[in-house]
Design a protein around this motif. Structure first.
Motif, mmCIF file in Angstrom:
data_model
loop_
_atom_site.group_PDB
_atom_site.id
_atom_site.type_symbol
_atom_site.label_atom_id
_atom_site.label_comp_id
_atom_site.label_asym_id
_atom_site.label_seq_id
_atom_site.Cartn_x
_atom_site.Cartn_y
_atom_site.Cartn_z
ATOM 1 N N VAL A 8 0.845 -1.197 0.000
ATOM 2 C CA VAL A 8 0.000 0.000 0.000
ATOM 3 C C VAL A 8 0.880 1.246 0.000
ATOM 4 O O VAL A 8 0.629 2.214 -0.742
ATOM 5 N N GLY A 9 1.928 1.246 0.808
ATOM 6 C CA GLY A 9 2.852 2.384 0.849
ATOM 7 C C GLY A 9 3.530 2.587 -0.499
ATOM 8 O O GLY A 9 3.688 3.724 -0.968
ATOM 9 N N SER A 10 3.929 1.493 -1.114
ATOM 10 C CA SER A 10 4.558 1.566 -2.433
ATOM 11 C C SER A 10 3.585 2.117 -3.468
ATOM 12 O O SER A 10 3.954 2.956 -4.301
ATOM 13 N N LEU A 11 2.343 1.663 -3.423
ATOM 14 C CA LEU A 11 1.315 2.166 -4.343
ATOM 15 C C LEU A 11 1.060 3.658 -4.114
ATOM 16 O O LEU A 11 0.914 4.423 -5.077
ATOM 17 N N GLU A 12 1.012 4.066 -2.850
ATOM 18 C CA GLU A 12 0.810 5.486 -2.553
ATOM 19 C C GLU A 12 1.951 6.330 -3.116
ATOM 20 O O GLU A 12 1.720 7.396 -3.694
ATOM 21 N N ASN A 13 3.170 5.835 -2.967
ATOM 22 C CA ASN A 13 4.326 6.562 -3.502
ATOM 23 C C ASN A 13 4.254 6.643 -5.030
ATOM 24 O O ASN A 13 4.530 7.692 -5.624
ATOM 25 N N LYS A 14 3.888 5.542 -5.649
ATOM 26 C CA LYS A 14 3.785 5.538 -7.104
ATOM 27 C C LYS A 14 2.684 6.480 -7.576
ATOM 28 O O LYS A 14 2.851 7.204 -8.574
ATOM 29 N N ILE A 15 1.567 6.495 -6.882
ATOM 30 C CA ILE A 15 0.455 7.378 -7.240
ATOM 31 C C ILE A 15 0.877 8.841 -7.076
ATOM 32 O O ILE A 15 0.599 9.681 -7.933
ATOM 33 N N ARG A 16 1.587 9.149 -5.963
ATOM 34 C CA ARG A 16 2.096 10.502 -5.747
ATOM 35 C C ARG A 16 3.041 10.908 -6.877
ATOM 36 O O ARG A 16 2.988 12.033 -7.378
ATOM 37 N N ASN A 17 3.908 9.979 -7.258
ATOM 38 C CA ASN A 17 4.851 10.269 -8.350
ATOM 39 C C ASN A 17 4.113 10.526 -9.671
ATOM 40 O O ASN A 17 4.457 11.444 -10.407
ATOM 41 N N VAL A 18 3.112 9.721 -9.942
ATOM 42 C CA VAL A 18 2.335 9.896 -11.165
ATOM 43 C C VAL A 18 1.592 11.232 -11.133
ATOM 44 O O VAL A 18 1.582 11.976 -12.134
ATOM 45 N N LEU A 19 0.989 11.572 -10.001
ATOM 46 C CA LEU A 19 0.278 12.844 -9.883
ATOM 47 C C LEU A 19 1.243 14.020 -10.040
ATOM 48 O O LEU A 19 0.916 15.024 -10.680
ATOM 49 N N HIS A 20 2.429 13.888 -9.478
ATOM 50 C CA HIS A 20 3.449 14.925 -9.613
ATOM 51 C C HIS A 20 3.862 15.076 -11.084
ATOM 52 O O HIS A 20 3.988 16.201 -11.592
ATOM 53 N N LYS A 21 4.046 13.949 -11.754
ATOM 54 C CA LYS A 21 4.411 14.001 -13.176
ATOM 55 C C LYS A 21 3.285 14.631 -14.002
ATOM 56 O O LYS A 21 3.549 15.381 -14.944
ATOM 57 N N ILE A 22 2.053 14.344 -13.645
ATOM 58 C CA ILE A 22 0.911 14.935 -14.342
ATOM 59 C C ILE A 22 0.938 16.451 -14.182
ATOM 60 O O ILE A 22 0.731 17.194 -15.152
ATOM 61 N N GLU A 23 1.187 16.924 -12.972
ATOM 62 C CA GLU A 23 1.261 18.363 -12.734
ATOM 63 C C GLU A 23 2.396 18.998 -13.532
ATOM 64 O O GLU A 23 2.233 20.066 -14.122
#
Length: 96
Positions: free
Chosen positions: A8-23
């Protein structure tokens, strides 16, 4: 249990990274759109300038042909003949 928390922590980090890349991509897209708009304005101004220079060139060419420059003797004769025809036509219209 710890394994699930890690996933779950790994998924959260990946999601944060993807959202950051989107921004970041949105910001880059915005900058590129501004640059495109600016380039379109520059292109339009340059095209207007080209038209203006072409008109000036044609006027200069016409002036040179009327003045009888050596380069445009044939064109000068044709232009004079056209002017004479126009004058003859105007005289004929006035005579009627």
């Amino acid at each position: 249990m710890g394994n699930i928390e890690d996933i779950v922590g790994s998924l959260e980090n990946k999601i944060r990274n993807v959202l950051h890349k989107i921004e970041l991509l949105k910001l880059e897209n915005s900058k590129l759109n501004e640059e495109l708009a600016n380039n379109k304005q520059v292109l339009e101004a340059q095209q207007k300038q080209i038209v203006s220079w072409e008109e000036r060139y044609e006027a200069l060419k016409l002036a040179n042909s009327i003045l009888g420059s050596d380069d445009n003797k044939r064109e000068t004769k044709l232009k004079i003949n056209a002017l004479i025809r126009d004058i003859d036509y105007c005289i004929a219209q006035l005579s009627e």
